[in-house]
Structures are given as C-alpha cells and as structure tokens.
Write a protein that holds these residues in place. Structure first.
Motif, PDB file in Angstrom:
ATOM      1  N   SER A  44      12.173   5.378   8.592  1.00 22.24           N
ATOM      2  CA  SER A  44      12.598   6.242   9.697  1.00 22.24           C
ATOM      3  C   SER A  44      12.304   5.609  11.053  1.00 22.24           C
ATOM      4  N   SER A  45      11.340   4.712  11.110  1.00 24.02           N
ATOM      5  CA  SER A  45      11.023   4.074  12.385  1.00 24.02           C
ATOM      6  C   SER A  45      12.040   3.008  12.770  1.00 24.02           C
ATOM      7  N   ARG A  46      12.908   2.617  11.841  1.00 26.57           N
ATOM      8  CA  ARG A  46      13.942   1.625  12.146  1.00 26.57           C
ATOM      9  C   ARG A  46      15.130   2.243  12.870  1.00 26.57           C
ATOM     10  N   ARG A  47      15.196   3.540  12.920  1.00 28.10           N
ATOM     11  CA  ARG A  47      16.331   4.213  13.556  1.00 28.10           C
ATOM     12  C   ARG A  47      16.308   3.988  15.067  1.00 28.10           C
ATOM     13  N   ALA A  48      17.447   4.196  15.688  1.00 26.31           N
ATOM     14  CA  ALA A  48      17.561   4.002  17.131  1.00 26.31           C
ATOM     15  C   ALA A  48      16.663   4.979  17.878  1.00 26.31           C
ATOM     16  N   GLY A  49      16.030   4.499  18.913  1.00 27.20           N
ATOM     17  CA  GLY A  49      15.173   5.343  19.735  1.00 27.20           C
ATOM     18  C   GLY A  49      13.730   5.389  19.269  1.00 27.20           C
ATOM     19  N   ALA A  50      13.428   4.800  18.127  1.00 28.37           N
ATOM     20  CA  ALA A  50      12.051   4.790  17.639  1.00 28.37           C
ATOM     21  C   ALA A  50      11.256   3.734  18.411  1.00 28.37           C
ATOM     22  N   PRO A  51      10.001   4.017  18.716  1.00 30.54           N
ATOM     23  CA  PRO A  51       9.215   3.032  19.457  1.00 30.54           C
ATOM     24  C   PRO A  51       8.918   1.803  18.586  1.00 30.54           C
ATOM     25  N   PRO A  52       8.898   0.620  19.163  1.00 26.77           N
ATOM     26  CA  PRO A  52       8.568  -0.579  18.386  1.00 26.77           C
ATOM     27  C   PRO A  52       7.085  -0.586  18.019  1.00 26.77           C
ATOM     28  N   TYR A  53       6.760  -1.231  16.916  1.00 22.44           N
ATOM     29  CA  TYR A  53       5.374  -1.321  16.469  1.00 22.44           C
ATOM     30  C   TYR A  53       5.195  -2.614  15.688  1.00 22.44           C
ATOM     31  N   ASN A  54       3.957  -2.981  15.502  1.00 23.02           N
ATOM     32  CA  ASN A  54       3.609  -4.166  14.736  1.00 23.02           C
ATOM     33  C   ASN A  54       3.315  -3.726  13.299  1.00 23.02           C
ATOM     34  N   PRO A  55       4.038  -4.248  12.300  1.00 21.83           N
ATOM     35  CA  PRO A  55       3.787  -3.838  10.910  1.00 21.83           C
ATOM     36  C   PRO A  55       2.359  -4.120  10.446  1.00 21.83           C
ATOM     37  N   ALA A  56       1.725  -5.136  10.993  1.00 18.42           N
ATOM     38  CA  ALA A  56       0.337  -5.424  10.609  1.00 18.42           C
ATOM     39  C   ALA A  56      -0.593  -4.284  11.016  1.00 18.42           C
ATOM     40  N   SER A  57      -0.272  -3.587  12.112  1.00 15.65           N
ATOM     41  CA  SER A  57      -1.103  -2.455  12.520  1.00 15.65           C
ATOM     42  C   SER A  57      -0.975  -1.300  11.533  1.00 15.65           C
ATOM     43  N   VAL A  58       0.205  -1.151  10.927  1.00 15.50           N
ATOM     44  CA  VAL A  58       0.389  -0.102   9.922  1.00 15.50           C
ATOM     45  C   VAL A  58      -0.446  -0.426   8.688  1.00 15.50           C
ATOM     46  N   VAL A  59      -0.448  -1.702   8.290  1.00 13.18           N
ATOM     47  CA  VAL A  59      -1.265  -2.121   7.149  1.00 13.18           C
ATOM     48  C   VAL A  59      -2.735  -1.888   7.451  1.00 13.18           C
ATOM     49  N   LEU A  60      -3.169  -2.230   8.648  1.00 11.01           N
ATOM     50  CA  LEU A  60      -4.568  -2.033   9.034  1.00 11.01           C
ATOM     51  C   LEU A  60      -4.935  -0.551   9.000  1.00 11.01           C
ATOM     52  N   LEU A  61      -4.062   0.296   9.505  1.00  7.59           N
ATOM     53  CA  LEU A  61      -4.320   1.737   9.493  1.00  7.59           C
ATOM     54  C   LEU A  61      -4.382   2.270   8.063  1.00  7.59           C
ATOM     55  N   THR A  62      -3.465   1.816   7.209  1.00  6.79           N
ATOM     56  CA  THR A  62      -3.461   2.252   5.814  1.00  6.79           C
ATOM     57  C   THR A  62      -4.749   1.833   5.111  1.00  6.79           C
ATOM     58  N   GLU A  63      -5.173   0.595   5.336  1.00 13.55           N
ATOM     59  CA  GLU A  63      -6.404   0.116   4.708  1.00 13.55           C
ATOM     60  C   GLU A  63      -7.632   0.840   5.255  1.00 13.55           C
ATOM     61  N   ALA A  64      -7.613   1.203   6.530  1.00 10.05           N
ATOM     62  CA  ALA A  64      -8.723   1.964   7.108  1.00 10.05           C
ATOM     63  C   ALA A  64      -8.815   3.354   6.477  1.00 10.05           C
ATOM     64  N   VAL A  65      -7.668   3.978   6.214  1.00 12.75           N
ATOM     65  CA  VAL A  65      -7.660   5.290   5.544  1.00 12.75           C
ATOM     66  C   VAL A  65      -8.218   5.151   4.129  1.00 12.75           C
ATOM     67  N   LYS A  66      -7.817   4.089   3.420  1.00 11.14           N
ATOM     68  CA  LYS A  66      -8.343   3.866   2.069  1.00 11.14           C
ATOM     69  C   LYS A  66      -9.851   3.650   2.095  1.00 11.14           C
ATOM     70  N   LEU A  67     -10.344   2.872   3.070  1.00  9.65           N
ATOM     71  CA  LEU A  67     -11.784   2.635   3.187  1.00  9.65           C
ATOM     72  C   LEU A  67     -12.522   3.936   3.484  1.00  9.65           C
ATOM     73  N   ALA A  68     -11.976   4.753   4.368  1.00 13.88           N
ATOM     74  CA  ALA A  68     -12.619   6.025   4.690  1.00 13.88           C
ATOM     75  C   ALA A  68     -12.675   6.941   3.465  1.00 13.88           C
ATOM     76  N   LEU A  69     -11.588   6.972   2.683  1.00 11.73           N
ATOM     77  CA  LEU A  69     -11.588   7.789   1.461  1.00 11.73           C
ATOM     78  C   LEU A  69     -12.593   7.258   0.445  1.00 11.73           C
ATOM     79  N   ALA A  70     -12.640   5.940   0.277  1.00  8.09           N
ATOM     80  CA  ALA A  70     -13.573   5.355  -0.688  1.00  8.09           C
ATOM     81  C   ALA A  70     -15.018   5.618  -0.288  1.00  8.09           C
ATOM     82  N   LEU A  71     -15.328   5.443   1.001  1.00 12.49           N
ATOM     83  CA  LEU A  71     -16.697   5.700   1.451  1.00 12.49           C
ATOM     84  C   LEU A  71     -17.067   7.175   1.344  1.00 12.49           C
ATOM     85  N   SER A  72     -16.129   8.054   1.661  1.00  8.93           N
ATOM     86  CA  SER A  72     -16.449   9.478   1.552  1.00  8.93           C
ATOM     87  C   SER A  72     -16.679   9.876   0.096  1.00  8.93           C
ATOM     88  N   LEU A  73     -15.895   9.325  -0.817  1.00 12.27           N
ATOM     89  CA  LEU A  73     -16.132   9.616  -2.242  1.00 12.27           C
ATOM     90  C   LEU A  73     -17.454   9.017  -2.714  1.00 12.27           C
TER      91      LEU A  73
END
Length: 118
Positions: free
Chosen positions: A12-41
């Motif tokens: 959905s972010s590829r559609r016209a009018g979507a703000p540009p972003y760095n895909p590596a930042s999405v990977v970093l955010l996803t991995e941070a969420v996984k780390l937070a879930l693992a540590l909380s468990l």
C-alpha cells in the motif's frame, strides 16, 4: 500476523501520494518489535520473580554468562535473517503481495524437484 501485515503495508505504500521510506528502517522496526516481544515473554515466564538483586535483567545477564557460547551460535542465523528480510522488502517493491507469496511457496516445489533430480 506481523508478516502478513508488513506485506500489505509495503504494497500500500507504493501507491501514489504515499511518503517515501527506507525499507531497511521497516526491517529494523520489525526486528525491534520481535525483540520487545521476546524480552517481555522472557521476563514474564523465565526470569522468575523480581528480587532485590536486580530483577529480570540481572537474571538474563546471569543466564547469558552461564553459556557465553550460546549468543555466538545465534549470530550467523540472525545475520542471514536480516539479509533475507531486506530482500523481502526489495521483492515487495517489485511484486504485489499475492504474486510474491505464490512465488515464495513455489520454492518448496522447486526444492523438491531439484532434490529428486539429484
């Protein structure tokens, strides 16, 4: 859920009018969420009751110090997953999620055919 939603968000972010972003930042955010879930468990189930000597973080450091070679065994798979996750976002920039998932599942069939041919 996290995996499917990330595919749809990238598409959905590829559609016209979507703000540009760095895909590596999405990977970093996803991995941070996984780390937070693992540590909380870990803190919820394995760290035990908090004590006056430091609580869950001290218990985690103690567990790691008892097996110092264990984190080293996880470095290579972690780096491979990091590379794979970056390739996922590069592929999703080219393909829509449905086509990407079909091609992703096709690797199972191709692996089986290659195994039989060898």
């Amino acid at each position: 859920l996290l995996w499917v939603s990330s595919h749809l968000l990238v598409y959905s972010s590829r559609r016209a009018g979507a703000p540009p972003y760095n895909p590596a930042s999405v990977v970093l955010l996803t991995e941070a969420v996984k780390l937070a879930l693992a540590l909380s468990l870990y803190f919820a189930y394995d760290a035990g009751a908090p004590t006056t000597t430091g609580g869950g973080c001290a218990k985690l450091a103690e567990h790691v110090s008892l097996a110092p070679e264990l984190p080293l065994k996880y470095i290579m798979p972690a780096l491979l997953y990091c590379g794979y996750n970056n390739l996922v976002y590069a592929n999703l920039a080219v393909f829509d999620p449905g086509t990407y998932n079909v091609l992703l599942q096709l690797r199972l069939v191709l692996t089986g055919l290659l195994y039989q041919a060898l």
